[in-house]
Design a protein around this motif. Structure first.
Motif, PDB file in Angstrom:
ATOM      1  N   LYS A   1       0.831   4.267  -2.873  1.00  0.00           N
ATOM      2  CA  LYS A   1       0.724   5.707  -2.588  1.00  0.00           C
ATOM      3  C   LYS A   1       1.880   6.476  -3.220  1.00  0.00           C
ATOM      4  O   LYS A   1       1.684   7.568  -3.772  1.00  0.00           O
ATOM      5  CB  LYS A   1       0.697   5.936  -1.073  1.00  0.00           C
ATOM      6  CG  LYS A   1      -0.590   5.460  -0.405  1.00  0.00           C
ATOM      7  CD  LYS A   1      -0.547   5.681   1.102  1.00  0.00           C
ATOM      8  CE  LYS A   1      -1.811   5.171   1.768  1.00  0.00           C
ATOM      9  NZ  LYS A   1      -1.767   5.325   3.251  1.00  0.00           N
TER      10      LYS A   1
ATOM     11  N   ASP B   1       1.356   6.766  -7.020  1.00  0.00           N
ATOM     12  CA  ASP B   1       0.412   7.822  -7.380  1.00  0.00           C
ATOM     13  C   ASP B   1       1.030   9.204  -7.177  1.00  0.00           C
ATOM     14  O   ASP B   1       0.785  10.124  -7.972  1.00  0.00           O
ATOM     15  CB  ASP B   1      -0.867   7.671  -6.567  1.00  0.00           C
ATOM     16  CG  ASP B   1      -1.612   6.375  -6.893  1.00  0.00           C
ATOM     17  OD1 ASP B   1      -1.337   5.775  -7.958  1.00  0.00           O
ATOM     18  OD2 ASP B   1      -2.470   5.966  -6.081  1.00  0.00           O
ATOM     19  N   ARG B   2       1.831   9.331  -6.138  1.00  0.00           N
ATOM     20  CA  ARG B   2       2.491  10.623  -5.887  1.00  0.00           C
ATOM     21  C   ARG B   2       3.493  10.940  -6.992  1.00  0.00           C
ATOM     22  O   ARG B   2       3.546  12.075  -7.497  1.00  0.00           O
ATOM     23  CB  ARG B   2       3.200  10.601  -4.528  1.00  0.00           C
ATOM     24  CG  ARG B   2       3.914  11.918  -4.190  1.00  0.00           C
ATOM     25  CD  ARG B   2       4.587  11.861  -2.833  1.00  0.00           C
ATOM     26  NE  ARG B   2       5.828  11.095  -2.841  1.00  0.00           N
ATOM     27  CZ  ARG B   2       7.035  11.632  -3.088  1.00  0.00           C
ATOM     28  NH1 ARG B   2       7.154  12.918  -3.404  1.00  0.00           N
ATOM     29  NH2 ARG B   2       8.121  10.866  -3.044  1.00  0.00           N
TER      30      ARG B   2
ATOM     31  N   GLU C   1       0.827  -1.208   0.000  1.00  0.00           N
ATOM     32  CA  GLU C   1       0.000   0.000   0.000  1.00  0.00           C
ATOM     33  C   GLU C   1       0.864   1.262   0.000  1.00  0.00           C
ATOM     34  O   GLU C   1       0.528   2.259  -0.643  1.00  0.00           O
ATOM     35  CB  GLU C   1      -0.944   0.008   1.203  1.00  0.00           C
ATOM     36  CG  GLU C   1      -2.055  -1.020   1.143  1.00  0.00           C
ATOM     37  CD  GLU C   1      -2.965  -0.828  -0.065  1.00  0.00           C
ATOM     38  OE1 GLU C   1      -3.176   0.330  -0.472  1.00  0.00           O
ATOM     39  OE2 GLU C   1      -3.450  -1.847  -0.594  1.00  0.00           O
TER      40      GLU C   1
END
Length: 359
Positions: free
Chosen positions: A281, A284-285, A277
């Protein structure tokens, strides 16, 4: 004394370009950030390290050639019968086993291009002929792939998410394609990056193969499980397919440390997936930051992002290398950038921001 003559090799060996692993680079100030091999930035969990240490004390013995304990654990964790499972030396090892089971002169193996760079090498070595269908908008062109099937097509690779673009195929389009494939042609759904998928329309291959005897699902412990250095992968397929593939297994090629680590990793799967996870994240960043810089970055469901750079590819890779960041360039096409730790990703973003040709 007769004139020296070089040993004779298969003609295909002369034509092959050997697989090139991701580079390790270092900047003048000593920084080295490796984002070229899609590795997990995390080391093994303590429980996995303990299992490796225990197994290390018995490396004077051959490993379990049947991988019985690991097969049972995969069967239990993924809810598939044990006789549907075949193990190999990484997913690429299982890929080689598959091709040894189907490859011979006059056979064709179909796949999208660009996709996993191991496919053309292994297909050629198997004696089969590669049939490559160009991507469209960084995705598999399933219509063109279906039209490329002939009576010589023995195997079709579908890499989902695709390496190196990170793009995915959704359930409806994938099932429609599978319905068009002849029943005597094996389809291999390569899901090396399945644990990173969060697109709800992208199917888990294990939910598709049950009523499709010609569909095989390929997985690995190298990516999300962080065991790239130990080399263990597996396939799930109907018993006839799994049995044929197991016949091509190189004896003892899944070593005892790899088996122990994989069993322990499955036992710690919930803890490992928490770390996944964090990678999602960061993915996506990184993509959002690259988009803000002006780059074109397709949505990715893997642990990497893709930049279509064309003729700027090698120049961009060199600029990153000068900053101590290695990426995976494909000359004239683009660069695949693995997702590392936040600090490693920041180094990549700084290099991309300073590149004069960004657009």
């Amino acid at each position: 004394m007769s004139e020296a003559v070089s040993p004779r090799f298969r003609t295909v060996v002369e034509r092959l370009a050997a697989y090139k692993p991701g580079k390790v680079v270092r900047s003048p100030d000593g920084r080295s950030v490796k984002l070229s091999s899609n590795e997990s930035p995390h080391g093994p969990l303590p429980s996995v390290l303990d299992a490796i240490a225990r197994a290390a004390g018995e490396v004077n013995r051959y490993p379990d050639n049947g991988c019985v304990e690991l097969t049972a654990e995969i069967s239990a964790r993924f809810g598939v019968p044990a006789d549907h499972v075949a193990l190999g030396c990484g997913a690429v090892g299982v890929t080689q086993m598959l091709l040894e089971a189907v490859g011979e002169p006059d056979a064709e193996v179909l796949y999208a291009w660009r996709s996993f760079e191991g496919y053309p090498i292994l297909v050629s070595l198997s004696g089969a002929t590669s049939v490559q269908v160009p991507l469209v908008e960084e995705k598999h062109d399933l219509t063109a792939m279906a039209e490329a099937i002939t009576d010589r097509t023995r195997l079709i690779f579908i890499c989902n998410p695709n390496n190196p673009t990170g793009t995915v195929l959704r359930r409806a389009e994938l099932e429609a394609f599978l319905d068009r494939v002849p029943s005597d042609c094996l389809v291999v759904l390569d899901e090396a990056y399945r644990e990173y998928v969060r697109d709800e329309e992208t199917p888990d291959g294990l939910t598709l193969y049950g009523d499709r005897p010609n569909l095989a699902i390929l997985r690995t412990f190298s990516k999300a499980y962080g065991l790239a250095g130990l080399r263990v992968g597996f396939m799930v397929a109907h018993p006839v397919v799994a049995a044929a593939v197991r016949k091509t297994f190189l004896p003892f090629s899944v070593n005892s440390l790899a088996q122990a680590a994989a069993v322990a990793s499955l036992g710690a799967r919930s803890e490992l997936l928490e770390r996944v996870e964090g990678t999602i994240k960061e993915r996506d960043r990184v993509r959002a930051a690259l988009l803000a810089q002006g780059w074109t970055v397709p949505p990715s469901e893997a642990n990497f992002v893709w930049l279509r750079l064309g003729e700027d590819t090698m120049d961009f890779a060199a600029a990153c290398e000068a900053a101590g960041v290695s990426v995976r360039p494909f000359a004239g096409e683009g660069a695949r950038i693995s997702i590392g730790s936040p600090e490693e990703n920041d180094a990549l973003l700084a290099a991309a921001e300073s590149y004069p040709g960004r657009h």
